[in-house]
Design a protein around this motif. Structure first.
Motif, PDB file in Angstrom:
ATOM      1  N   TYR A 118      43.959  29.320  59.335  1.00 42.51           N
ATOM      2  CA  TYR A 118      44.788  28.343  58.621  1.00 42.51           C
ATOM      3  C   TYR A 118      43.914  27.286  57.950  1.00 42.51           C
ATOM      4  O   TYR A 118      44.142  26.906  56.796  1.00 42.51           O
ATOM      5  N   ALA A 165      49.692  19.379  59.276  1.00 44.14           N
ATOM      6  CA  ALA A 165      50.763  18.391  59.462  1.00 44.14           C
ATOM      7  C   ALA A 165      50.195  17.006  59.680  1.00 44.14           C
ATOM      8  O   ALA A 165      50.865  15.998  59.441  1.00 44.14           O
ATOM      9  N   LEU A 201      48.379  12.445  64.231  1.00 41.73           N
ATOM     10  CA  LEU A 201      49.353  13.002  65.155  1.00 41.73           C
ATOM     11  C   LEU A 201      49.152  12.330  66.506  1.00 41.73           C
ATOM     12  O   LEU A 201      48.216  12.648  67.244  1.00 41.73           O
ATOM     13  N   GLU A 215      47.486  20.845  64.628  1.00 44.27           N
ATOM     14  CA  GLU A 215      47.973  20.356  63.338  1.00 44.27           C
ATOM     15  C   GLU A 215      48.563  21.452  62.469  1.00 44.27           C
ATOM     16  O   GLU A 215      49.068  21.180  61.373  1.00 44.27           O
ATOM     17  N   TYR A 216      48.528  22.706  62.966  1.00 41.81           N
ATOM     18  CA  TYR A 216      49.119  23.817  62.217  1.00 41.81           C
ATOM     19  C   TYR A 216      50.319  24.412  62.955  1.00 41.81           C
ATOM     20  O   TYR A 216      50.765  25.509  62.634  1.00 41.81           O
ATOM     21  N   GLY A 217      50.845  23.662  63.914  1.00 38.69           N
ATOM     22  CA  GLY A 217      52.001  24.133  64.664  1.00 38.69           C
ATOM     23  C   GLY A 217      53.239  24.339  63.807  1.00 38.69           C
ATOM     24  O   GLY A 217      54.124  25.138  64.148  1.00 38.69           O
ATOM     25  N   HIS A 218      53.286  23.646  62.661  1.00 38.33           N
ATOM     26  CA  HIS A 218      54.465  23.759  61.787  1.00 38.33           C
ATOM     27  C   HIS A 218      54.511  25.108  61.047  1.00 38.33           C
ATOM     28  O   HIS A 218      55.557  25.482  60.503  1.00 38.33           O
ATOM     29  N   VAL A 219      53.395  25.846  61.015  1.00 38.46           N
ATOM     30  CA  VAL A 219      53.398  27.148  60.347  1.00 38.46           C
ATOM     31  C   VAL A 219      53.079  28.302  61.307  1.00 38.46           C
ATOM     32  O   VAL A 219      53.265  29.459  60.965  1.00 38.46           O
ATOM     33  N   CYS A 220      52.618  27.977  62.503  1.00 42.24           N
ATOM     34  CA  CYS A 220      52.228  29.005  63.464  1.00 42.24           C
ATOM     35  C   CYS A 220      53.423  29.429  64.317  1.00 42.24           C
ATOM     36  O   CYS A 220      54.158  28.544  64.810  1.00 42.24           O
ATOM     37  N   GLY A 249      53.581  27.593  67.560  1.00 40.91           N
ATOM     38  CA  GLY A 249      53.589  26.135  67.555  1.00 40.91           C
ATOM     39  C   GLY A 249      54.840  25.540  68.186  1.00 40.91           C
ATOM     40  O   GLY A 249      55.841  26.186  68.372  1.00 40.91           O
TER      41      GLY A 249
END
Length: 255
Positions: A18, A27, A81, A247-252, A255
């Motif tokens: 990512y 994010a 975050l 910080e990539y939990g919104h697309v993983c 997440g």
């Protein structure tokens, strides 16, 4: 390659993809990582000032730089975050760590900080060379007590708990720093891990470290495996403790 790239891939190859391959917009920035970065940059500033003759630099100056660097992190365009951590608590923690560092200075004169290196990574036993170089920056170099003493290469960390013997053995940076220092100077250094502990009562722990040929073999083989995985597009997720603040939990999907 760099040691941080290797560690990032091994922690979670999907997050690495990512960030480095797919260039996904994060994010935000994990606040704990931002804090560590600001503490590190402030200590670098302190040593640089003292090497330039600023022996009168004290804690108020250090805290002023810390506050400015923290604000720069916030203004960098990527939100922090914070999860359940209040910003005021993090800032207080950072200042407490810096106070401990200033009150417990390095045992020998610091002569260089953030020393860049770039070298071919050659297997110590087979002579195989990786197709890409290893690069990075040595945190800190100190002179010995006398002119005949070897210099000491230092890795600075912030951590929530004390490092175990296994944690220390697995520190890739110290293996790379020892190798790079020899590449740059032709000599072997002493090695030390300085850990600023984010405990209730902050403290600094300084640990002498040894590295040998077997450690260099392990670094080479890890680097080769990571490079092979990147070139083949192998980026599996590694669900675990790191997912909560990623910080990539919104697309993983994890997440």
């Amino acid at each position: 390659l760099s040691c941080s790239q290797i560690a990032s891939y091994l922690l979670c190859a999907r997050r690495y993809a990512y960030q480095k391959i797919e260039k996904v917009e994060p994010a935000g920035k994990p606040a704990g990582l931002a804090l560590g970065s600001v503490v590190h940059s402030t200590i670098e500033w302190l040593h640089q000032q003292r090497m330039d003759g600023g022996n009168g630099i004290g804690l108020p100056d250090v805290l002023r730089i810390f506050e400015a660097d923290w604000e720069a992190q916030k203004a960098g365009g990527v939100p922090l975050l914070l999860d359940d951590e209040a910003e005021t608590d993090l800032v207080a923690q950072g200042k407490a760590l810096l106070q401990v560092y200033v009150e417990n200075p390095s045992p020998n004169p610091v002569t260089a900080v953030e020393v860049p290196f770039r070298m071919d990574l050659i297997h110590p036993e087979t002579g195989e060379t990786l197709p890409v170089p290893l690069e990075g920056r040595i945190d800190q170099i100190e002179d010995g007590e006398t002119s005949k003493d070897r210099q000491t290469v230092v890795e600075l960390k912030t951590a929530a708990r004390r490092y175990s013997a296994g944690d220390i053995a697995r520190q890739l940076q110290l293996t790379a720093y020892s190798w790079a220092y020899e590449h740059l100077t032709g000599d072997l250094p002493h090695l030390r891990l300085d850990v600023l502990l984010k405990t209730k009562k902050p403290q600094i722990v300084r640990i002498g470290v040894e590295r040998d040929t077997a450690d260099r073999v392990r670094l080479f083989e890890l680097a080769a495996a990571v490079l092979d995985g990147i070139e083949k597009g192998v980026f599996p997720a590694n669900p675990g403790w790191g997912c909560a603040g990623c910080e990539y939990g919104h697309v993983c999907p994890w997440g």
